[in-house]
Write a protein that holds these residues in place. Sequence first.
Motif, PDB file in Angstrom:
ATOM      1  N   SER A  23       1.174   8.554   5.100  1.00  0.00           N
ATOM      2  CA  SER A  23       2.263   7.579   5.197  1.00  0.00           C
ATOM      3  C   SER A  23       2.218   6.889   6.558  1.00  0.00           C
ATOM      4  O   SER A  23       2.371   5.667   6.650  1.00  0.00           O
ATOM      5  CB  SER A  23       3.630   8.259   5.034  1.00  0.00           C
ATOM      6  OG  SER A  23       3.640   9.062   3.898  1.00  0.00           O
ATOM      7  N   LEU A  26      -0.545   4.262   6.901  1.00  0.00           N
ATOM      8  CA  LEU A  26      -0.292   3.022   6.155  1.00  0.00           C
ATOM      9  C   LEU A  26       0.572   2.059   6.978  1.00  0.00           C
ATOM     10  O   LEU A  26       0.426   0.841   6.881  1.00  0.00           O
ATOM     11  CB  LEU A  26       0.375   3.328   4.816  1.00  0.00           C
ATOM     12  CG  LEU A  26      -0.525   3.991   3.761  1.00  0.00           C
ATOM     13  CD1 LEU A  26       0.286   4.419   2.546  1.00  0.00           C
ATOM     14  CD2 LEU A  26      -1.652   3.070   3.325  1.00  0.00           C
ATOM     15  N   PHE A  27       1.448   2.609   7.809  1.00  0.00           N
ATOM     16  CA  PHE A  27       2.253   1.756   8.691  1.00  0.00           C
ATOM     17  C   PHE A  27       1.473   1.384   9.951  1.00  0.00           C
ATOM     18  O   PHE A  27       1.474   0.237  10.386  1.00  0.00           O
ATOM     19  CB  PHE A  27       3.560   2.469   9.085  1.00  0.00           C
ATOM     20  CG  PHE A  27       4.522   2.600   7.950  1.00  0.00           C
ATOM     21  CD1 PHE A  27       5.162   1.481   7.429  1.00  0.00           C
ATOM     22  CD2 PHE A  27       4.788   3.825   7.376  1.00  0.00           C
ATOM     23  CE1 PHE A  27       6.038   1.591   6.364  1.00  0.00           C
ATOM     24  CE2 PHE A  27       5.657   3.949   6.312  1.00  0.00           C
ATOM     25  CZ  PHE A  27       6.287   2.829   5.806  1.00  0.00           C
ATOM     26  N   LEU A  67       9.484  -2.590  11.768  1.00  0.00           N
ATOM     27  CA  LEU A  67       8.700  -1.565  11.055  1.00  0.00           C
ATOM     28  C   LEU A  67       8.203  -0.468  12.008  1.00  0.00           C
ATOM     29  O   LEU A  67       7.879   0.635  11.577  1.00  0.00           O
ATOM     30  CB  LEU A  67       7.497  -2.240  10.378  1.00  0.00           C
ATOM     31  CG  LEU A  67       6.773  -1.448   9.292  1.00  0.00           C
ATOM     32  CD1 LEU A  67       7.693  -1.187   8.112  1.00  0.00           C
ATOM     33  CD2 LEU A  67       5.537  -2.200   8.820  1.00  0.00           C
ATOM     34  N   SER A  70       9.633   3.081  11.702  1.00  0.00           N
ATOM     35  CA  SER A  70       9.163   3.928  10.594  1.00  0.00           C
ATOM     36  C   SER A  70       7.830   4.582  10.935  1.00  0.00           C
ATOM     37  O   SER A  70       7.645   5.784  10.732  1.00  0.00           O
ATOM     38  CB  SER A  70       9.001   3.085   9.324  1.00  0.00           C
ATOM     39  OG  SER A  70      10.220   2.527   8.948  1.00  0.00           O
TER      40      SER A  70
ATOM     41  N   LEU B  30       4.869  11.537  -2.963  1.00  0.00           N
ATOM     42  CA  LEU B  30       5.627  11.432  -1.711  1.00  0.00           C
ATOM     43  C   LEU B  30       5.091  10.324  -0.812  1.00  0.00           C
ATOM     44  O   LEU B  30       5.858   9.593  -0.192  1.00  0.00           O
ATOM     45  CB  LEU B  30       5.614  12.778  -0.967  1.00  0.00           C
ATOM     46  CG  LEU B  30       6.496  13.870  -1.550  1.00  0.00           C
ATOM     47  CD1 LEU B  30       6.263  15.192  -0.826  1.00  0.00           C
ATOM     48  CD2 LEU B  30       7.962  13.475  -1.463  1.00  0.00           C
ATOM     49  N   VAL B  31       3.763  10.193  -0.742  1.00  0.00           N
ATOM     50  CA  VAL B  31       3.167   9.138   0.097  1.00  0.00           C
ATOM     51  C   VAL B  31       3.666   7.771  -0.350  1.00  0.00           C
ATOM     52  O   VAL B  31       4.164   6.971   0.445  1.00  0.00           O
ATOM     53  CB  VAL B  31       1.620   9.178   0.042  1.00  0.00           C
ATOM     54  CG1 VAL B  31       1.034   7.914   0.675  1.00  0.00           C
ATOM     55  CG2 VAL B  31       1.085  10.408   0.759  1.00  0.00           C
ATOM     56  N   PHE B  32       3.580   7.512  -1.658  1.00  0.00           N
ATOM     57  CA  PHE B  32       3.982   6.193  -2.155  1.00  0.00           C
ATOM     58  C   PHE B  32       5.502   5.993  -2.069  1.00  0.00           C
ATOM     59  O   PHE B  32       5.980   4.888  -1.830  1.00  0.00           O
ATOM     60  CB  PHE B  32       3.471   5.966  -3.580  1.00  0.00           C
ATOM     61  CG  PHE B  32       1.990   5.748  -3.611  1.00  0.00           C
ATOM     62  CD1 PHE B  32       1.414   4.675  -2.959  1.00  0.00           C
ATOM     63  CD2 PHE B  32       1.155   6.642  -4.264  1.00  0.00           C
ATOM     64  CE1 PHE B  32       0.044   4.483  -2.952  1.00  0.00           C
ATOM     65  CE2 PHE B  32      -0.228   6.461  -4.270  1.00  0.00           C
ATOM     66  CZ  PHE B  32      -0.782   5.371  -3.607  1.00  0.00           C
ATOM     67  N   ILE B  34       7.583   7.384   0.244  1.00  0.00           N
ATOM     68  CA  ILE B  34       7.930   7.132   1.652  1.00  0.00           C
ATOM     69  C   ILE B  34       7.504   5.724   2.041  1.00  0.00           C
ATOM     70  O   ILE B  34       8.266   4.962   2.646  1.00  0.00           O
ATOM     71  CB  ILE B  34       7.249   8.184   2.567  1.00  0.00           C
ATOM     72  CG1 ILE B  34       7.871   9.560   2.346  1.00  0.00           C
ATOM     73  CG2 ILE B  34       7.373   7.787   4.041  1.00  0.00           C
ATOM     74  CD1 ILE B  34       7.131  10.692   3.040  1.00  0.00           C
ATOM     75  N   TYR B  35       6.291   5.359   1.673  1.00  0.00           N
ATOM     76  CA  TYR B  35       5.753   4.040   2.048  1.00  0.00           C
ATOM     77  C   TYR B  35       6.613   2.911   1.489  1.00  0.00           C
ATOM     78  O   TYR B  35       7.075   2.028   2.225  1.00  0.00           O
ATOM     79  CB  TYR B  35       4.317   3.939   1.529  1.00  0.00           C
ATOM     80  CG  TYR B  35       3.596   2.674   1.932  1.00  0.00           C
ATOM     81  CD1 TYR B  35       3.533   2.274   3.260  1.00  0.00           C
ATOM     82  CD2 TYR B  35       2.955   1.889   0.982  1.00  0.00           C
ATOM     83  CE1 TYR B  35       2.856   1.126   3.631  1.00  0.00           C
ATOM     84  CE2 TYR B  35       2.263   0.739   1.349  1.00  0.00           C
ATOM     85  CZ  TYR B  35       2.222   0.358   2.673  1.00  0.00           C
ATOM     86  OH  TYR B  35       1.559  -0.775   3.038  1.00  0.00           O
ATOM     87  N   PHE B  38      10.359   2.917   2.931  1.00  0.00           N
ATOM     88  CA  PHE B  38      10.460   2.471   4.332  1.00  0.00           C
ATOM     89  C   PHE B  38      10.189   0.963   4.426  1.00  0.00           C
ATOM     90  O   PHE B  38      10.863   0.249   5.160  1.00  0.00           O
ATOM     91  CB  PHE B  38       9.470   3.234   5.220  1.00  0.00           C
ATOM     92  CG  PHE B  38       9.924   4.623   5.598  1.00  0.00           C
ATOM     93  CD1 PHE B  38      10.815   5.329   4.811  1.00  0.00           C
ATOM     94  CD2 PHE B  38       9.445   5.234   6.756  1.00  0.00           C
ATOM     95  CE1 PHE B  38      11.225   6.614   5.146  1.00  0.00           C
ATOM     96  CE2 PHE B  38       9.853   6.515   7.103  1.00  0.00           C
ATOM     97  CZ  PHE B  38      10.741   7.212   6.302  1.00  0.00           C
ATOM     98  N   LEU B  39       9.202   0.501   3.679  1.00  0.00           N
ATOM     99  CA  LEU B  39       8.911  -0.941   3.680  1.00  0.00           C
ATOM    100  C   LEU B  39      10.092  -1.723   3.115  1.00  0.00           C
ATOM    101  O   LEU B  39      10.511  -2.747   3.662  1.00  0.00           O
ATOM    102  CB  LEU B  39       7.678  -1.238   2.829  1.00  0.00           C
ATOM    103  CG  LEU B  39       6.315  -1.265   3.498  1.00  0.00           C
ATOM    104  CD1 LEU B  39       5.249  -1.670   2.489  1.00  0.00           C
ATOM    105  CD2 LEU B  39       6.262  -2.209   4.687  1.00  0.00           C
ATOM    106  N   THR B  42      12.942  -1.839   5.563  1.00  0.00           N
ATOM    107  CA  THR B  42      12.671  -2.770   6.665  1.00  0.00           C
ATOM    108  C   THR B  42      12.861  -4.210   6.210  1.00  0.00           C
ATOM    109  O   THR B  42      13.423  -5.028   6.937  1.00  0.00           O
ATOM    110  CB  THR B  42      11.237  -2.566   7.190  1.00  0.00           C
ATOM    111  OG1 THR B  42      11.075  -1.185   7.521  1.00  0.00           O
ATOM    112  CG2 THR B  42      10.983  -3.408   8.432  1.00  0.00           C
TER     113      THR B  42
END
Lengths: 447, 49
Positions: A23, A26-27, A67, A70, B30-32, B34-35, B38-39, B42
């Motif tokens: 995660s 990716l940011f 961003l 995060s 979970l990865v997708f 959270i990603y 959060f996006l 924002t």
Amino acid sequence: MPIGNLDVPVIGKNVVIAVLVQSHILFAAFIIGAVLIAATSEYLGMVTKQNNYERFARNLARFVVLLFASGAALAITFVLALVTLFPVFFSILQNIFFWVFLVEAFMFLGQIIIVYAWYNVWDKLAYRKSLHVVFGFVAGFFGLMAMTMIDAVASFMLTPAEVESQADLVARSFLNQTMVPLNMHRFIGNFSYAGFLIAGWGAWRYLRTTREEEREYYDWMGHFGLIWGFGFLIMQPVIGYGYLKGIRESAPEGFNVIMLGDKSWVFNLLVIWIAIMTIASTAYFVHKLRFTVKPMETLRKLAVGALGFTALFTVLNIIPNDLDLIPQIGLVFLQGEGTEVPLGSMYPWKYIGLIGLMIVGFFVIALYLRATATGFHWGRASRWSQYALMACAVTVVLTMVTMGYTRETARRVDNDPGFLIYECVTLDQKIVGKNCPAHPITEGASE
Amino acid sequence: MIELALLLQAGTTGNPNAIGVFRFFVGVFLVFTIYSSFLGFTYWISKDE
């Protein structure tokens, strides 16, 4: 006091680390790529006086500033989890890379300060635009340096150098066999990843908006993002080849796992993602060439030919070597390994496929940039061309996740034992290997 | 199922089983999650500016 062996209920501690790092990256990759793309866009706006560049740069800078929290929060949580769940391993890494981690922390700090300053003084430095553009590039530089430091650690975990002296420990650990190729791979990848995401976002907004002026802007944004995304993507095969060559020489068992062994299907998955991105991007270029200000029918016909070759070369990459596809779940046809597929071997077909893809990629983007120089009629793109951009955005995220999983799983070899540091520290945090740089800490850790 | 677990190698010490498969997919989910969340958050806090 002995160090406890904590675990996490239900999902286990390995998954916790994987989720937090995947995660975070990716940011982080997006932020590094986006800052540099935004700074370049601001510079182009300053030079060309075209408002789209300035508007895009400012909006992207604001998004990056927001961003950042995060990405940073996930990084801190990851370090906390690593210290708690893998204390011996973390101590070893800290002993080897103390200065590298320290430099990384300061680069991170520098990046935060400059990114925030860059966005905050946008109006204040409106009449000193050159200086303001420098702010953006300095922020990008700090981000790249932070990435370089962590790449030294990540590459070391897969290809640790043999260490026989204190000087070796510093120099050979930092500049290990795959540090430079990994860093190049990620440097290029940041631009490509951020570019595709920007293109996908532009496409989404283009389809949602009804105002003509906004449609023109978001049409332009999709085009601008795709130039970055596709332009840098086509450099990746040759850099990725250099990276894999380093892995093959320094961690041969790890290489065998991901290229020839149980995990070779992840590379089949990767070429499928690349196929989607290259075909969708080239199709978008072909479509877009209908809307040039000055008609360019010849360029468009050449681009149609390039689309055909792109499809041909991607198919060459996807064809499996044999019908032993994924034996663990029963995906075996006829005699499996004994049944070779025509045009499926690595040499020469995969090489032809990869090299051909790069050459055609450079050719088609050169055509497209040539057309870009004369300008486009914005706001006329079809829905399908925008779906192609959105498909690229989704696929590039899948590519990032797949590649991260591939690199980290290479160290597991056959899981007997799997390694945290290749042939040095096992998944159980036990230290093995006579030239392991962590050797001096062995006595301390076991007491 | 055991073969799939071996494929994913999701066990902690080279002993993958059905729990390993479950953990792999939980990890991906979970990865997708959270990603995307959060996006999305924002975007939500930035869109009215």
